[in-house]
Design a protein around this motif. Structure first.
Motif, PDB file in Angstrom:
ATOM      1  N   UNK A 283     -11.819  -7.095  -7.311  1.00 29.03           N
ATOM      2  CA  UNK A 283     -11.121  -8.093  -8.150  1.00 29.03           C
ATOM      3  C   UNK A 283     -10.553  -9.060  -7.193  1.00 29.03           C
ATOM      4  N   UNK A 284     -11.217  -9.424  -5.863  1.00 29.69           N
ATOM      5  CA  UNK A 284     -10.882 -10.372  -4.822  1.00 29.69           C
ATOM      6  C   UNK A 284      -9.789  -9.591  -4.041  1.00 29.69           C
ATOM      7  N   UNK A 285      -9.530  -8.259  -4.004  1.00 32.13           N
ATOM      8  CA  UNK A 285      -8.379  -7.828  -3.281  1.00 32.13           C
ATOM      9  C   UNK A 285      -8.879  -6.510  -2.724  1.00 32.13           C
ATOM     10  N   UNK A 286      -8.326  -6.261  -1.586  1.00 32.21           N
ATOM     11  CA  UNK A 286      -8.694  -5.286  -0.525  1.00 32.21           C
ATOM     12  C   UNK A 286      -7.800  -4.124  -0.735  1.00 32.21           C
ATOM     13  N   UNK A 287      -8.011  -2.771  -1.129  1.00 36.03           N
ATOM     14  CA  UNK A 287      -7.154  -1.674  -1.312  1.00 36.03           C
ATOM     15  C   UNK A 287      -7.489  -0.694  -0.107  1.00 36.03           C
ATOM     16  N   UNK A 288      -6.271  -0.511   0.447  1.00 33.90           N
ATOM     17  CA  UNK A 288      -6.559   0.486   1.836  1.00 33.90           C
ATOM     18  C   UNK A 288      -5.115   1.438   1.878  1.00 33.90           C
ATOM     19  N   UNK A 289      -5.228   2.323   2.936  1.00 30.56           N
ATOM     20  CA  UNK A 289      -4.264   2.983   3.408  1.00 30.56           C
ATOM     21  C   UNK A 289      -3.435   2.066   4.293  1.00 30.56           C
ATOM     22  N   UNK A 290      -2.313   1.870   4.002  1.00 27.65           N
ATOM     23  CA  UNK A 290      -1.373   0.727   4.893  1.00 27.65           C
ATOM     24  C   UNK A 290      -0.880   1.536   6.208  1.00 27.65           C
ATOM     25  N   UNK A 291      -1.119   0.588   7.107  1.00 27.74           N
ATOM     26  CA  UNK A 291      -0.486   1.022   8.544  1.00 27.74           C
ATOM     27  C   UNK A 291       0.705   2.028   8.533  1.00 27.74           C
ATOM     28  N   UNK A 292       0.562   3.411   9.182  1.00 19.86           N
ATOM     29  CA  UNK A 292       1.674   4.140   9.343  1.00 19.86           C
ATOM     30  C   UNK A 292       2.488   4.423   8.011  1.00 19.86           C
ATOM     31  N   UNK A 293       1.957   4.289   6.826  1.00 20.54           N
ATOM     32  CA  UNK A 293       2.647   4.803   5.588  1.00 20.54           C
ATOM     33  C   UNK A 293       1.791   5.588   4.740  1.00 20.54           C
ATOM     34  N   UNK A 294       2.517   6.361   3.915  1.00 19.53           N
ATOM     35  CA  UNK A 294       2.008   7.046   2.702  1.00 19.53           C
ATOM     36  C   UNK A 294       1.813   6.319   1.316  1.00 19.53           C
ATOM     37  N   UNK A 295       0.909   5.367   1.583  1.00 13.71           N
ATOM     38  CA  UNK A 295       1.088   4.352   0.655  1.00 13.71           C
ATOM     39  C   UNK A 295      -0.286   3.680   0.636  1.00 13.71           C
ATOM     40  N   UNK A 296      -0.416   2.938  -0.585  1.00 15.29           N
ATOM     41  CA  UNK A 296      -1.631   2.094  -0.751  1.00 15.29           C
ATOM     42  C   UNK A 296      -1.374   0.550  -0.634  1.00 15.29           C
ATOM     43  N   UNK A 297      -2.056  -0.138   0.068  1.00 16.34           N
ATOM     44  CA  UNK A 297      -1.871  -1.561   0.228  1.00 16.34           C
ATOM     45  C   UNK A 297      -2.761  -2.287  -0.591  1.00 16.34           C
ATOM     46  N   UNK A 298      -2.442  -3.336  -1.148  1.00 18.07           N
ATOM     47  CA  UNK A 298      -3.486  -4.331  -1.896  1.00 18.07           C
ATOM     48  C   UNK A 298      -3.311  -5.694  -1.155  1.00 18.07           C
ATOM     49  N   UNK A 299      -4.486  -5.966  -0.561  1.00 22.97           N
ATOM     50  CA  UNK A 299      -4.336  -7.389   0.153  1.00 22.97           C
ATOM     51  C   UNK A 299      -5.058  -8.347  -0.774  1.00 22.97           C
ATOM     52  N   UNK A 300      -4.553  -9.536  -1.265  1.00 18.39           N
ATOM     53  CA  UNK A 300      -4.970 -10.233  -2.311  1.00 18.39           C
ATOM     54  C   UNK A 300      -5.606 -11.543  -1.212  1.00 18.39           C
ATOM     55  N   UNK A 301      -6.876 -11.483  -1.282  1.00 22.66           N
ATOM     56  CA  UNK A 301      -7.661 -12.304  -0.460  1.00 22.66           C
ATOM     57  C   UNK A 301      -7.655 -13.688  -0.771  1.00 22.66           C
ATOM     58  N   UNK A 302      -7.014 -14.267  -2.042  1.00 25.74           N
ATOM     59  CA  UNK A 302      -6.731 -15.464  -2.559  1.00 25.74           C
ATOM     60  C   UNK A 302      -5.447 -16.078  -2.027  1.00 25.74           C
ATOM     61  N   UNK A 303      -4.490 -15.138  -2.392  1.00 25.82           N
ATOM     62  CA  UNK A 303      -3.065 -15.549  -1.990  1.00 25.82           C
ATOM     63  C   UNK A 303      -2.575 -14.930  -0.699  1.00 25.82           C
TER      64      UNK A 303
END
Ligand SMILES: *[C@@H]1O[C@H](CO)[C@@H](O)[C@H](O)[C@H]1NC(C)=O
Ligand SMILES: *[C@@H]1O[C@H](CO)[C@@H](O)[C@H](O)[C@H]1NC(C)=O
Ligand SMILES: *[C@@H]1O[C@H](CO)[C@@H](O)[C@H](O)[C@H]1NC(C)=O
Ligand SMILES: *[C@@H]1O[C@H](CO)[C@@H](O)[C@H](O)[C@H]1NC(C)=O
Length: 460
Positions: A283-303
């Motif tokens: 959905x135009x967003x990248x889901x990944x392991x955020x740097x140095x965290x036990x968390x999922x990051x979602x980067x919205x490519x549009x915003x």
């Protein structure tokens, strides 16, 4: 036991002692047969193995990937050209479309040039190999004349008989179709097999980045249905700060990125940059392991904004809960993001699960949340990668440098776990650092030692 050995040794000793030392006994052996030309056999062997190493499956696959790229590209061009015809009103739009088509033509020309050069290479290789094989076969026939005892001929006969026997047996016992319970909740049926590779390409940066991931957004914006994305671990094989986009499969193969990069942050690594290769675009967003965290990051490519989703306490991160095989663990593979027909999933492990795989469904809204979590009984360090298809988690393990096996599944609909899947994946390089299923075209995208490879998933 010792006694038996000692006695004959003593006997031998006495015998030698008794032999008269002055006389020499010589034996003459007359061999009517020609001496076997060992040298010749060993050059034939060398030549045959050289021939083998020149012709690799990689070579034919490169050609097939290029053809597939072209096959997908041409209908797109046709569509764009017909759009241009519809828009032909001398206005700005037509000029823009013309520009797009010009770029497409350029890309197709590059593809054809690559095809041309690989085809020429193949022709040369084929004619050389044919000549070599003819020579080798003549040499072998000549060598066979030394086989006065007819050993080789006997072996060949045995081999023929054995295969006749096998065939006969097969006819008597037709293979029994195994009946397996239906799995998951899938419009295509049950995952049956993996064939391919269909695509095998070094892409735009051949050999430069060992770790990464690539694929297709299953839920793209209108007009971007044919786009592909690529994320390479550009810093220390661990971190990345951008997504690279390609407008088609052929663009990815020839390495022409027209939209270029979408950057998360200018420095790498830093807060919210990408850590580890198992990422997905959805959905135009990248889901990944955020740097140095036990968390999922979602980067919205549009915003260009990032949302974070904290995983449960005890989640292993910073390369402490990796995928492994006997010889190696894949660094920074703590979190594996996956897509399937139903959206985004995250596969990880926690201290309280003793290193076993844990699976959670990621809900896309804002804020990001986890809806449901499943605890499995498969140990993550015995797994090399995972992917989701139709609500079923599949895990792979390393068999050898050429073969990976899908050995395990966990069905989120029924909660049934299976350890006997036994589907083999033919590898082009030893290590699969990222593996993800594309529900759009039922392809499995793998990133292996800097190569991008894809497989077709077959459902029953
Ligand atoms: C092996 O290959 C070399 C060079 O390609 C050739 O000169 C030679 O005749 C070959 N030998 C045999 C026994 O086929
Ligand atoms: C293919 O390559 C050869 C040699 O580089 C060249 O002579 C030929 O014109 C090329 N053909 C096409 C269709 O580009
Ligand atoms: C799966 O595919 C491979 C090769 O494509 C084939 O050899 C194998 O028999 C297939 N297995 C099944 C269960 O269909
Ligand atoms: C990304 O941002 C755009 C613009 O703010 C928004 O319309 C879209 O819903 C966002 N996408 C996701 C997946 O959050």
């Amino acid at each position: 036991m010792k006694l038996y050995v000692i006695v004959p040794l003593c006997a031998l000793f006495t015998l030698t002692q008794q032999a008269p030392s002055s006389d020499k006994c010589t034996c003459e052996l007359t061999n009517s047969a020609k001496a076997f030309p060992h040298d010749k056999l060993s050059t034939v062997e060398d030549n045959a193995s050289k021939c083998n190493s020149n012709i690799t499956p990689q070579k034919t696959l490169e050609l097939e990937s290029l053809l597939l790229g072209l096959e997908r590209r041409l209908p797109q061009l046709q569509e764009d050209v017909s759009m241009l015809e519809r828009e032909d009103d001398g206005e700005l739009y037509a000029v823009l479309s013309l520009y797009v088509i010009e770029n497409e033509l350029l890309e197709i020309k590059q593809l054809i040039d690559r095809l041309n050069s690989s085809t020429l290479g193949h022709q040369r290789l084929t004619s050389e190999a044919t000549k070599q094989l003819e020579d080798l076969s003549a040499e072998m026939q000549e060598l066979e004349t030394y086989d006065t005892m007819k050993v080789v001929k006997g072996q060949q006969d045995n081999h023929r008989l054995q295969s006749d026997l096998d065939q006969c047996r097969k006819k008597l016992h037709p293979t029994i179709q195994s009946t397996q319970p239906p799995q998951g909740n899938c419009p295509h049926g049950q995952l049956q097999n993996i064939t391919g590779p269909r695509v095998y390409t070094a892409g735009e940066y051949p050999g430069s980045y060992k770790y990464g991931a690539w694929g297709r957004d299953p839920k793209p914006e209108a007009g971007k249905e044919n786009w592909y994305w690529l994320v390479m671990m550009t810093s220390g094989n661990k971190y990345s700060n951008y997504v690279r986009l390609y407008s088609s499969l052929s663009a990815l193969i020839v390495g022409v990125s027209i939209p270029g990069n979408v950057q998360i942050d200018s420095s790498n690594p830093t807060t919210n940059t990408i850590q580890g290769p198992n990422v997905v675009l959805y959905g135009e967003a990248l889901y990944y392991n955020c740097y140095n965290q036990d968390a999922v990051c979602r980067f919205n490519l549009t915003s260009k904004t990032v949302n974070t989703l904290q995983l449960p306490k005890g989640t292993r991160f910073n390369s402490k809960g990796n995928f492994c095989h006997l010889d190696e663990c894949y660094p920074f593979t703590d979190l594996d993001l996956a897509t399937d027909e139903s959206g985004v999933w995250v596969i990880y492990t926690t201290t309280q699960d003793f290193g076993n795989l844990v699976l959670s469904k990621v809900e896309e809204g804002e804020p990001l949340t986890l809806s449901q979590t499943w605890h499995t009984s498969v140990y993550k360090q015995g797994v090399t990668n995972t992917f989701m298809a139709c609500g079923v988690l599949y895990a792979t393990r390393y068999i050898n440098k050429d073969v990976e096996e899908i050995f395990y599944s966990f069905d989120t609909t029924t909660g049934v776990e299976r350890f006997n899947i036994g589907i083999l994946i033919n590898k082009m390089s030893p290590n699969i650092y990222a593996l993800n299923y594309s529900p759009v075209d039922q392809m499995l995208h793998a990133y292996c030692d800097s190569y991008m490879v894809s497989y077709k998933v077959l459902f029953s």
